[in-house]
Design a protein around this motif. Structure first.
Motif, short mmCIF file in Angstrom:
data_model
loop_
_atom_site.label_atom_id
_atom_site.label_comp_id
_atom_site.label_asym_id
_atom_site.label_seq_id
_atom_site.Cartn_x
_atom_site.Cartn_y
_atom_site.Cartn_z
N SER A 127 -40.42 -14.49 3.25
CA SER A 127 -40.79 -15.85 2.92
C SER A 127 -39.67 -16.49 2.35
O SER A 127 -39.59 -17.79 2.47
N SER A 137 -42.97 -16.04 -4.66
CA SER A 137 -42.96 -15.25 -3.78
C SER A 137 -41.71 -14.29 -4.36
O SER A 137 -40.93 -14.47 -5.12
N ASP A 138 -41.99 -12.86 -3.76
CA ASP A 138 -40.71 -12.17 -4.18
C ASP A 138 -39.66 -12.23 -3.18
O ASP A 138 -39.82 -13.10 -2.21
N ASP A 140 -37.43 -10.38 -0.47
CA ASP A 140 -37.25 -9.35 0.46
C ASP A 140 -35.62 -9.18 0.96
O ASP A 140 -35.19 -10.10 1.36
N ALA A 199 -37.50 -6.62 10.79
CA ALA A 199 -37.83 -7.49 9.87
C ALA A 199 -37.06 -8.78 10.15
O ALA A 199 -37.60 -10.05 9.73
N ASN A 202 -38.31 -10.68 13.06
CA ASN A 202 -39.50 -11.41 12.88
C ASN A 202 -39.57 -12.46 11.87
O ASN A 202 -40.33 -13.44 12.02
N THR A 203 -38.62 -12.51 10.68
CA THR A 203 -38.56 -13.71 9.99
C THR A 203 -37.93 -14.58 10.87
O THR A 203 -38.45 -15.98 10.67
N LYS A 224 -51.82 -19.16 3.13
CA LYS A 224 -51.28 -17.76 2.44
C LYS A 224 -51.56 -18.03 1.01
O LYS A 224 -52.17 -17.25 0.50
N LYS A 228 -53.86 -15.48 -1.10
CA LYS A 228 -53.56 -14.95 -2.25
C LYS A 228 -54.57 -14.93 -3.58
O LYS A 228 -54.91 -14.13 -4.23
N THR A 243 -49.09 -10.65 3.98
CA THR A 243 -48.78 -12.08 4.26
C THR A 243 -48.28 -12.01 5.74
O THR A 243 -48.73 -13.03 6.38
N TYR A 244 -47.46 -11.11 6.20
CA TYR A 244 -47.02 -11.22 7.40
C TYR A 244 -48.14 -11.35 8.60
O TYR A 244 -47.90 -11.91 9.48
N ARG A 351 -48.30 -1.58 17.42
CA ARG A 351 -48.84 -1.42 15.81
C ARG A 351 -49.98 -2.36 15.77
O ARG A 351 -49.78 -3.64 16.06
#
Ligand code: UTP
Length: 477
Positions: A127, A137-138, A140, A199, A202-203, A224, A228, A243-244, A351
């Motif tokens: 994010s 947000s954290d 990544d 990742a 997809n980001t 979102k 949360k 979240t994804y 998946r």
């Protein structure tokens, strides 16, 4: 499935609910008892007092009447006003963005100091990069490397701890092994993986979708935030969605509007490499202009869709193909995926991003959608919609020094509780500062300023008019 059948399914789930809850609950009592951070009393207490999932399913179990397809226009205008105001409050500040960059630079320097001879490259993803991040947000980070030392998250965790990073935990059993840490100087949580470069793709894909239409970002950020606040986005811990997964669900919903707001970006011919997607924004922008739904209308439609329209037992959401596939054609109509929420991972179509949600939690999710559509329809009230879900959990605060380096699956709860919590958003009493959301270069929260309501941009995207009166509370026809 028609609505009558759907109602039957809900009822069936209701009947079955008790026995499923018992099984589910037992599983979590056992997990909780093993949990070193629980007090003995807590482990013996009724499970619903500390585990969120059984509590979620305590929501009203009667199926809703079917709410109308659209909000009345005065209600929609009012909801637009609230939605844009909430959206603006969620935008990250520039300062928060800079702190994130600082953390990435700091970790880069630590890795260089600890492994001077290793080749690696650091990428920030998630994010912080896809324009869905908030101040809470954290961060990544993906370390791309050929070094065998760095590939091992246990070794990576030890190195980072040595250089003063706090609450360093290694989660080697996760599908994508990660190191989690907390930087107290920068007040940020961070997840680090090694070589999970998918990742990064997809980001970039999410960011491209967001840049295609100005409604996507506010809608996704609001949903979102709601997820949360309602404890519905904790795939690792709470039996809910990442979240994804929520993001893929929202993007697919926008592909399925009539007319569609988003295109499919993936190659449908199978000729291009699997990671390829169309990112040519010059040709993609404006794709959804035939659809004039507002952000508020879309928000209402999203809740209504997943409360009463979506067929949970048959549909698979596919962002890659821009439509619903059926569980049977994917071979997801038996075993774990049967009765699960199915969201196909766009780059790895084998998946199911929904497989963190078990059948009990699907039931809870549907109840949350039903709650949402009722609140939006009857009260047009976003602060009530996003009211934090409360459950009694009695996990005690954890002492840093006693924290193990390597976390067990059950101890993730304590890590999650380290993350920053967004404050509760309350509808402002004064007119908030609202900008036209078509100005998509505005990535950050602007300084607060009063607006002149007569000059607000009033295109179909940001239709904002102050209501003359609050709507009368209605019941569904
Ligand atoms: P998150 O689910 O944490 O999303 O996944 P986020 O957008 O960063 O959300 P917040 O703001 O922290 O809540 C972060 C990234 O991890 C990758 C995606 O790139 C996602 O953007 N990811 C996550 C996957 O590739 N697969 C998954 O199943 C989950």
């Amino acid at each position: 499935m028609n609505l009558a059948e759907d109602t039957l399914l809900s009822k069936a789930l209701g009947d079955e609910h008790q026995s499923l809850e018992n099984t589910h609950t037992k599983k979590h009592v056992d997990m909780a008892k093993q949990h070193s951070n629980l007090t003995p009393d807590a482990a013996d207490a009724h499970p619903s007092s500390y585990y969120p999932v059984p509590a979620i399913i305590k929501l009203a179990s009667e199926p809703l009447d079917v709410p109308p397809e659209h909000l009345e226009s005065s209600d929609e205008n009012m909801l637009c006003y609230e939605a844009l105001s909430l959206y603006e409050s969620l935008l990250p500040t520039k300062e928060s963005h800079e702190r994130r960059n600082e953390l990435a630079n700091k970790i880069n320097s630590l890795l260089k100091a600890e492994w001077p001879s290793c080749d690696f490259k650091l990428h920030v993803f998630g994010s912080s990069q896809n324009r869905l991040g908030t101040n809470f947000s954290d961060v990544d980070i993906c370390v791309e490397t050929t070094s065998k030392d760095l590939e091992n998250v246990r070794i990576l965790a030890k190195g980072l701890k040595k250089y003063g990073m706090q609450r360093v935990q290694c989660i080697p059993w996760a599908k994508v092994p990660i190191v989690r840490l907390w930087d107290k100087d920068l007040n940020l949580a961070c997840d680090i993986n090694v070589n999970n470069t998918i990742a990064l793709c997809n980001t970039r894909m999410i960011r491209t979708y967001i840049d295609i239409d100005p409604r996507v970002r506010p809608l996704a950020m609001i949903i979102k935030h709601w997820a949360k606040q309602r404890q519905l986005s904790d795939a690792g811990n709470g039996g809910t969605l990442s979240t994804y997964a929520w993001t893929c669900m929202i993007l697919n919903f926008l592909q399925m509007r009539q007319p569609p707001i988003l295109p499919t970006l993936h190659d449908q011919t199978g000729e291009k490499p699997p990671t390829w997607f169309n990112d040519d924004l010059s040709s993609l922008r404006g794709f959804g202009k035939a659809n004039n739904e507002s952000v508020a209308g879309l928000l209402y439609a999203f809740f209504r869709h997943f409360a009463v329209e979506f067929d949970y037992s048959y549909h698979v959401m596919s962002l890659r193909y821009g439509k619903y596939l059926d569980k049977h054609s994917k071979g997801w109509d038996f075993g774990r995926n049967y009765r699960m929420l199915c969201i196909e991972e766009p780059f790895d179509t084998s998946r199911n991003l929904g497989n963190s949600v078990d059948d009990i939690s699907v039931f809870g999710l549907r109840k949350e959608f039903q709650r949402g559509v009722a609140i939006l329809y009857e009260q047009c009230n976003l602060s009530l919609l996003c009211e934090p879900y409360k459950y009694n959990h009695v996990i005690q605060p954890v002492n840093d020094s006693s924290r193990a380096d390597e976390s067990s699956p059950t101890s993730e709860t304590s890590v999650a509780s380290q993350s920053l919590q967004a404050p509760v958003w309350v509808k402002p009493k004064q007119p908030p500062s609202i900008r036209s959301i078509t100005e998509d270069e505005n990535d950050f929260r602007p300084p607060i300023r009063k607006i002149d309501l007569d000059t607000i941009h009033t295109d179909t995207v940001a239709r904002v008019k102050l209501p003359r009166h609050r709507p009368v509370v209605k019941t569904f026809p």
